[in-house]
Design a protein around this motif. Structure first.
Motif, PDB file in Angstrom:
ATOM      1  N   ALA A   1     -78.877  75.297  19.368  1.00 34.94           N
ATOM      2  CA  ALA A   1     -77.636  74.521  19.321  1.00 34.94           C
ATOM      3  C   ALA A   1     -77.912  73.037  19.554  1.00 34.94           C
ATOM      4  O   ALA A   1     -77.380  72.174  18.845  1.00 34.94           O
ATOM      5  CB  ALA A   1     -76.650  75.053  20.359  1.00 34.94           C
TER       6      ALA A   1
ATOM      7  N   HIS B   1     -69.467  72.658  22.435  1.00 37.23           N
ATOM      8  CA  HIS B   1     -69.346  73.680  21.405  1.00 37.23           C
ATOM      9  C   HIS B   1     -68.098  74.530  21.630  1.00 37.23           C
ATOM     10  O   HIS B   1     -67.473  74.487  22.693  1.00 37.23           O
ATOM     11  CB  HIS B   1     -70.590  74.572  21.395  1.00 37.23           C
ATOM     12  CG  HIS B   1     -71.882  73.819  21.337  1.00 37.23           C
ATOM     13  ND1 HIS B   1     -72.100  72.815  20.421  1.00 37.23           N
ATOM     14  CD2 HIS B   1     -73.017  73.906  22.094  1.00 37.23           C
ATOM     15  CE1 HIS B   1     -73.318  72.317  20.608  1.00 37.23           C
ATOM     16  NE2 HIS B   1     -73.879  72.957  21.620  1.00 37.23           N
TER      17      HIS B   1
ATOM     18  N   ARG C   1     -70.843  68.795  17.144  1.00 35.26           N
ATOM     19  CA  ARG C   1     -70.842  69.754  18.254  1.00 35.26           C
ATOM     20  C   ARG C   1     -69.762  70.813  18.088  1.00 35.26           C
ATOM     21  O   ARG C   1     -69.962  71.990  18.419  1.00 35.26           O
ATOM     22  CB  ARG C   1     -70.637  69.020  19.579  1.00 35.26           C
ATOM     23  CG  ARG C   1     -71.774  68.090  19.966  1.00 35.26           C
ATOM     24  CD  ARG C   1     -71.479  67.349  21.252  1.00 35.26           C
ATOM     25  NE  ARG C   1     -72.506  66.375  21.559  1.00 35.26           N
ATOM     26  CZ  ARG C   1     -73.641  66.665  22.213  1.00 35.26           C
ATOM     27  NH1 ARG C   1     -73.841  67.895  22.646  1.00 35.26           N
ATOM     28  NH2 ARG C   1     -74.529  65.731  22.450  1.00 35.26           N
TER      29      ARG C   1
END
Length: 273
Positions: free
Chosen positions: A80, A111, A90
């Motif tokens: 990520a 996120h 994001r």
């Protein structure tokens, strides 16, 4: 409430001042506590979940071409972070996990966190698997990864699926289940550990190439018009290491390493390029 507090239906009532005082001080607050418990349960079962469902529906309508990560352990977190470093928004990274602490970490990283079991169709549908660009499967267990991949393929046969593999022998099974690419972190780590016994700088170079924060970037892209007809190697300030032609690799040192239309190039370029 009368039955729960055992004050009776009128046949037994406090008549003395002491009994009435006890009723006022103890039983009345108890009634309020019971009501608060009922209201809290009702809010959790109906209002909170209803609002969460509405929020997810609005979120799903906004999501498109996003990346889903199943499992926010070490591999998932690293993936990520690297996606963000390479330019992914994001909020276009959706994390699925069953661990509330890990979901909190993903939310702090910016996120979208979704609590659920990635082997279930409903969870993947909530994450917008039908509109996602790719999905990374890193649950920490190969058998769970396989179930997740099979479920993904039922919902979206065309999506690109990348899966982590703990045991190298399970790689072919996960590819058979539907993974486009499998990555064995322990295998890569083993190579670097063994190589570092006799070499001092190769490990740092490999990490520099793989990380978006390094001085060099390893890229995969189609050949440009200006590159067609040139030999692989240093081409327009970029080091073309390998040509992929009709699914077969061609090294820059091989006689047939002349770049042609339709070739895919693996090249090293400066990070600022």
């Amino acid at each position: 409430v009368i039955s729960l507090t055992t004050v009776g239906y009128g046949d037994i009532v406090p008549v003395t001042e002491r009994a009435r005082l006890i009723d006022a001080i103890i039983l009345t607050p108890a009634r309020l506590i019971v009501w608060l418990v009922f209201v809290g349960i009702a809010f959790e079962l109906f209002f909170h979940k209803g609002l969460e469902r509405i929020r997810m529906m609005r979120l799903q309508r906004k999501l498109s071409d996003h990346i889903i990560i199943c499992g926010y352990g070490h591999s998932g977190r690293t993936a990520a972070a690297e996606l963000v470093n390479r330019g992914t928004d994001r909020e276009h990274v959706v994390v699925i996990d069953t661990d509330d602490a890990l979901l909190k970490n993903s939310a702090e990283a910016g996120h979208i966190g979704l609590r659920g079991d990635a082997t279930l169709q409903r969870t993947l549908q909530d994450a917008g698997v039908d509109r996602a660009a790719a999905i990374i499967v890193a649950t920490g267990r190969d058998d769970t990864n396989a179930l997740v991949i099979l479920t993904i393929r039922q919902l979206n046969p065309k999506i690109r699926v990348i899966s982590a593999v703990r045991e190298e022998e399970n790689g072919p099974l996960l590819r058979q289940a539907g993974a486009d690419t499998t990555v064995t972190p322990s295998r890569l780590a083993g190579y670097l550990l063994a190589d570092s016994v006799t070499h001092r700088h190769i490990n740092d170079f490999v990490l520099d190439v793989l990380s978006s924060g390094g001085r060099l970037l390893l890229v995969e892209r189609a050949a440009t018009e200006s590159e067609i007809g040139q030999r692989a190697g240093v081409v327009d300030g970029v080091m073309v290491l390998r040509i992929l032609r009709e699914g077969k690799p061609v090294g820059f040192w091989e006689p047939q390493a002349t770049i042609a239309a339709g070739d895919t190039l693996l090249a090293l370029q400066p990070a600022a390029a």
